[in-house]
Design an enzyme around this catalytic site. Sequence first.
Site, PDB file in Angstrom:
ATOM      1  N   TYR A 166      38.638  13.491  18.098  1.00 19.91           N
ATOM      2  CA  TYR A 166      38.766  13.623  19.601  1.00 19.91           C
ATOM      3  C   TYR A 166      39.781  13.079  20.477  1.00 19.91           C
ATOM      4  O   TYR A 166      39.897  13.531  21.515  1.00 19.91           O
ATOM      5  CB  TYR A 166      37.157  13.613  20.097  1.00 19.91           C
ATOM      6  CG  TYR A 166      36.789  12.282  20.708  1.00 19.91           C
ATOM      7  CD1 TYR A 166      36.898  10.890  19.957  1.00 19.91           C
ATOM      8  CD2 TYR A 166      36.842  12.351  22.228  1.00 19.91           C
ATOM      9  CE1 TYR A 166      36.729   9.779  20.719  1.00 19.91           C
ATOM     10  CE2 TYR A 166      36.603  11.206  22.685  1.00 19.91           C
ATOM     11  CZ  TYR A 166      36.374   9.805  22.143  1.00 19.91           C
ATOM     12  OH  TYR A 166      36.069   8.650  22.832  1.00 19.91           O
ATOM     13  N   ARG A 167      40.230  12.068  19.901  1.00 24.62           N
ATOM     14  CA  ARG A 167      41.215  11.209  20.753  1.00 24.62           C
ATOM     15  C   ARG A 167      41.830  10.263  19.764  1.00 24.62           C
ATOM     16  O   ARG A 167      41.388  10.060  18.616  1.00 24.62           O
ATOM     17  CB  ARG A 167      40.022  10.371  21.558  1.00 24.62           C
ATOM     18  CG  ARG A 167      40.715   9.426  22.741  1.00 24.62           C
ATOM     19  CD  ARG A 167      39.626   8.778  23.490  1.00 24.62           C
ATOM     20  NE  ARG A 167      39.884   7.959  24.445  1.00 24.62           N
ATOM     21  CZ  ARG A 167      39.194   7.359  25.128  1.00 24.62           C
ATOM     22  NH1 ARG A 167      37.858   7.254  24.954  1.00 24.62           N
ATOM     23  NH2 ARG A 167      39.356   6.351  25.982  1.00 24.62           N
ATOM     24  N   TYR A 216      43.192   3.194  22.263  1.00 21.94           N
ATOM     25  CA  TYR A 216      43.771   4.251  22.158  1.00 21.94           C
ATOM     26  C   TYR A 216      44.996   4.242  22.980  1.00 21.94           C
ATOM     27  O   TYR A 216      45.388   5.192  23.513  1.00 21.94           O
ATOM     28  CB  TYR A 216      42.689   5.261  22.850  1.00 21.94           C
ATOM     29  CG  TYR A 216      41.655   5.692  22.085  1.00 21.94           C
ATOM     30  CD1 TYR A 216      41.572   6.353  21.167  1.00 21.94           C
ATOM     31  CD2 TYR A 216      40.479   5.149  22.649  1.00 21.94           C
ATOM     32  CE1 TYR A 216      40.376   6.590  20.239  1.00 21.94           C
ATOM     33  CE2 TYR A 216      39.339   5.424  21.957  1.00 21.94           C
ATOM     34  CZ  TYR A 216      39.171   5.977  20.786  1.00 21.94           C
ATOM     35  OH  TYR A 216      37.903   6.320  20.038  1.00 21.94           O
TER      36      TYR A 216
HETATM   37  C1  LIG Z   1      35.247  -2.585  22.989  1.00 18.50           C
HETATM   38  C2  LIG Z   1      35.607  -1.385  23.766  1.00 18.50           C
HETATM   39  C3  LIG Z   1      34.626  -0.318  23.999  1.00 18.50           C
HETATM   40  C4  LIG Z   1      35.026   1.022  24.344  1.00 18.50           C
HETATM   41  N1  LIG Z   1      34.123   1.887  24.891  1.00 18.50           N
HETATM   42  C5  LIG Z   1      34.212   2.999  25.315  1.00 18.50           C
HETATM   43  C6  LIG Z   1      33.334   4.066  25.728  1.00 18.50           C
HETATM   44  O1  LIG Z   1      32.221   3.589  25.520  1.00 18.50           O
HETATM   45  N2  LIG Z   1      33.493   5.135  26.251  1.00 18.50           N
HETATM   46  C7  LIG Z   1      34.982   5.539  26.432  1.00 18.50           C
HETATM   47  O2  LIG Z   1      35.424   6.540  27.015  1.00 18.50           O
HETATM   48  N3  LIG Z   1      35.984   4.623  26.052  1.00 18.50           N
HETATM   49  C8  LIG Z   1      35.775   3.555  25.669  1.00 18.50           C
HETATM   50  N4  LIG Z   1      36.541   2.542  25.359  1.00 18.50           N
HETATM   51  C9  LIG Z   1      38.096   2.816  25.282  1.00 18.50           C
HETATM   52  C10 LIG Z   1      38.784   2.588  26.710  1.00 18.50           C
HETATM   53  O3  LIG Z   1      38.666   1.128  27.168  1.00 18.50           O
HETATM   54  C11 LIG Z   1      38.043   3.167  27.894  1.00 18.50           C
HETATM   55  O4  LIG Z   1      38.170   4.763  27.660  1.00 18.50           O
HETATM   56  C12 LIG Z   1      38.977   3.159  29.252  1.00 18.50           C
HETATM   57  O5  LIG Z   1      38.188   3.636  30.299  1.00 18.50           O
HETATM   58  C13 LIG Z   1      40.321   3.851  29.218  1.00 18.50           C
HETATM   59  O6  LIG Z   1      40.974   3.114  30.222  1.00 18.50           O
HETATM   60  P1  LIG Z   1      41.196   3.500  31.620  1.00 18.50           P
HETATM   61  O7  LIG Z   1      40.238   4.155  32.245  1.00 18.50           O
HETATM   62  O8  LIG Z   1      41.953   2.558  32.273  1.00 18.50           O
HETATM   63  O9  LIG Z   1      42.550   4.680  31.674  1.00 18.50           O
HETATM   64  P2  LIG Z   1      44.074   4.449  31.783  1.00 18.50           P
HETATM   65  O10 LIG Z   1      44.524   3.441  30.587  1.00 18.50           O
HETATM   66  O11 LIG Z   1      44.449   4.263  33.076  1.00 18.50           O
HETATM   67  O12 LIG Z   1      44.556   5.949  31.227  1.00 18.50           O
HETATM   68  C14 LIG Z   1      44.179   6.424  29.858  1.00 18.50           C
HETATM   69  C15 LIG Z   1      45.466   7.391  29.571  1.00 18.50           C
HETATM   70  O13 LIG Z   1      45.241   8.542  30.355  1.00 18.50           O
HETATM   71  C16 LIG Z   1      46.323   9.055  31.033  1.00 18.50           C
HETATM   72  N5  LIG Z   1      46.487   8.886  32.542  1.00 18.50           N
HETATM   73  C17 LIG Z   1      45.794   7.974  32.977  1.00 18.50           C
HETATM   74  N6  LIG Z   1      45.719   8.537  34.577  1.00 18.50           N
HETATM   75  C18 LIG Z   1      46.544   9.416  34.898  1.00 18.50           C
HETATM   76  C19 LIG Z   1      46.854   9.792  35.912  1.00 18.50           C
HETATM   77  N7  LIG Z   1      46.673   9.678  36.952  1.00 18.50           N
HETATM   78  N8  LIG Z   1      47.518  11.052  35.592  1.00 18.50           N
HETATM   79  C20 LIG Z   1      48.004  11.599  34.265  1.00 18.50           C
HETATM   80  N9  LIG Z   1      47.687  11.049  33.362  1.00 18.50           N
HETATM   81  C21 LIG Z   1      46.848   9.845  33.198  1.00 18.50           C
HETATM   82  C22 LIG Z   1      47.434   8.237  30.394  1.00 18.50           C
HETATM   83  O14 LIG Z   1      48.005   8.664  29.160  1.00 18.50           O
HETATM   84  C23 LIG Z   1      46.807   6.779  30.144  1.00 18.50           C
HETATM   85  O15 LIG Z   1      47.260   6.249  28.977  1.00 18.50           O
HETATM   86  C24 LIG Z   1      36.449   1.116  24.941  1.00 18.50           C
HETATM   87  C25 LIG Z   1      37.313   0.350  24.724  1.00 18.50           C
HETATM   88  C26 LIG Z   1      37.170  -0.982  24.009  1.00 18.50           C
HETATM   89  C27 LIG Z   1      37.973  -1.882  23.440  1.00 18.50           C
END
Ligand SMILES: Cc1cc2nc3c(=O)[nH]c(=O)nc-3n(C[C@H](O)[C@H](O)[C@H](O)COP(=O)(O)OP(=O)(O)OC[C@H]3O[C@@H](n4cnc5c(N)ncnc54)[C@H](O)[C@@H]3O)c2cc1C
Length: 542
Positions: A487-488, A91
């Site tokens: 949804y995303r 995403y």
């Molecule tokens: C194999 C695989 C499986 C996955 N399975 C899942 C799953 O089961 N469930 C799921 O939900 N996702 C899943 N994902 C997607 C993703 O990897 C996760 O959701 C992950 O937790 C998102 O990255 P992050 O927590 O580092 O968020 P970030 O990358 O840090 O944040 C996501 C976005 O939120 C916004 N943001 C972040 N922090 C802030 C802040 N402090 N203030 C304002 N805006 C902000 C930004 O726009 C940012 O790009 C999967 C991905 C892969 C590759």
Amino acid sequence: MTIPEGVSSTDFAAALDGFEQAVGRKWLFTSDEDVALYRDAYSPFYGEPEEPVASAAVAPDSVEQVQAVVRIANRYRIPIYPISTGKNLGYGGAAPGYSGSVVLDLKRMNRILEVDDRNHSALVEPGVSYFDLYNYIREHGHRVWIDCPDPGWGSLIGNALEHGVGHTRPEFRDHFDAHCGMEVVLPNGDLMRTGMGAVPNAGSWQDYKYGFGPQFDGLFSQGNFGVVTKMGFWLMPEPAAYRSGRVSVFGYRDLITLVDTMNHATNSGLSNGFPGLQSPLYNALGNPERTEFLMTRPSPDAVERYARENDVPVWTCKLGFLGPEKVIAAQWEATRQLFAKALPDAGFADGEVFRFPLSPEQAAKVQTPGYPEKVEFGIPNLSRFGFVARSEMNPNPADGELWFSPIIPKTGEAIFKAQEVFRTALDEWGHPEAALGFFSLPLQYFPRSFLLLFALRVTRSPEQNRQSRELFSRLVALAAENGWAEYRAPAAMMDEVANAYSFNNHALRRFQEKLKDAADPNGIISPGRGGVWPKHLRETQA
Ligand SMILES: Cc1cc2nc3c(=O)[nH]c(=O)nc-3n(C[C@H](O)[C@H](O)[C@H](O)COP(=O)(O)OP(=O)(O)OC[C@H]3O[C@@H](n4cnc5c(N)ncnc54)[C@H](O)[C@@H]3O)c2cc1C
């Protein structure tokens, strides 16, 4: 370096100077080598001129530093893109949606400010990962569970702000829904707390969500109205035990009653673990004879005949139960009775009972075929990447994935309709192999809706990526025609996805834009996120 459009190089240099003074030289990243680390490895535009890339990154360590950075960005009109741990693969990763933005990397703010195991909540900073919180809870002997997504290296805050999802009880696995209280740096650098956090010394910030008056937390999820610097989350008291039960049916149209009965069991709270729908028959991976049969696009009657002749259920439904052992035994028994009444020919299978904390023998079973996955017990890990890695089953893995993820109604009829609509289109568009993927049944992260999740290939070949982007756009448009929307969305696809939410000539977007113009008149926070562009970019970008 890609300087944001419309910003002069003098202003940009002055802003970088200001950032450096705010966070220290070490925490401002401007070299190509450093900035490249913020590229999205899964970008569907990877290596092409349209790939959105950052101009620089800045990593503050405190709320005051975040405020200073935001004020400087606002003064010089520099677009900034906050990330928590930046692992949003599928995403958008850590890359901004708008090229030239400065990434505001909050990984260093990784303090766990509180874990309350009397009323079961946590207060964390953006850089706290699921691994961090899980380890902290264990080290401190707290008897609470977290709810984590598949990859445990992501952050509670980033994931929740993306409407991310997990795998335990319904009230915890919708991560935004499970949050309670936020602290946000607004686009002008002001600091705001929501809910009871707005009451000085309330002591109940993580206990009551609403506070008083209009609610604004939603503006910061999939939004671009501020930088979240703290967030509270409700946790689950460690349950005594888990068990699962499986219901199997051989009739093709039994899916409709199976889903209705499952909804009854889950919405009434009889079953409170992660539910799963599967099709042993359509899951033909590694079974060439069955794949061949399915490629003939057999009729429902033929499918049913095949199922009975080969003793493979067409559909199964797995239900989970978390709680005291005697209670969950009774819940499974009551659930069986519901299904037996609705589907007299259904078959049932009992899953093993797991007791917590897990014994070493039971811990060894988790995540092995036929047993629950670690995430169902709130144990963070990275094993899901195994599915996308090179293996005997997957000899030619992609470099990344572009996820098409529409929400559809939670009925068997909706599944049949979605399968038919997407399968017919993919056949017509010359992707018959992709159509098979639509038989992986929808997921149930959200309690009242189904989520279809379909991965399109992203590689280092621009031609392959062009095809995937084109297919994604066609799928989004086709979904919208049928009343389904995502949804995303990956940053690069947010406008298309937001376009589907068009009721009354885009009243929703018009309202979002009005708020954006009022709260962030210089349009500095994450331009384009959620399909909302600031005024000065609306004409050229949206
Ligand atoms: C194999 C695989 C499986 C996955 N399975 C899942 C799953 O089961 N469930 C799921 O939900 N996702 C899943 N994902 C997607 C993703 O990897 C996760 O959701 C992950 O937790 C998102 O990255 P992050 O927590 O580092 O968020 P970030 O990358 O840090 O944040 C996501 C976005 O939120 C916004 N943001 C972040 N922090 C802030 C802040 N402090 N203030 C304002 N805006 C902000 C930004 O726009 C940012 O790009 C999967 C991905 C892969 C590759």
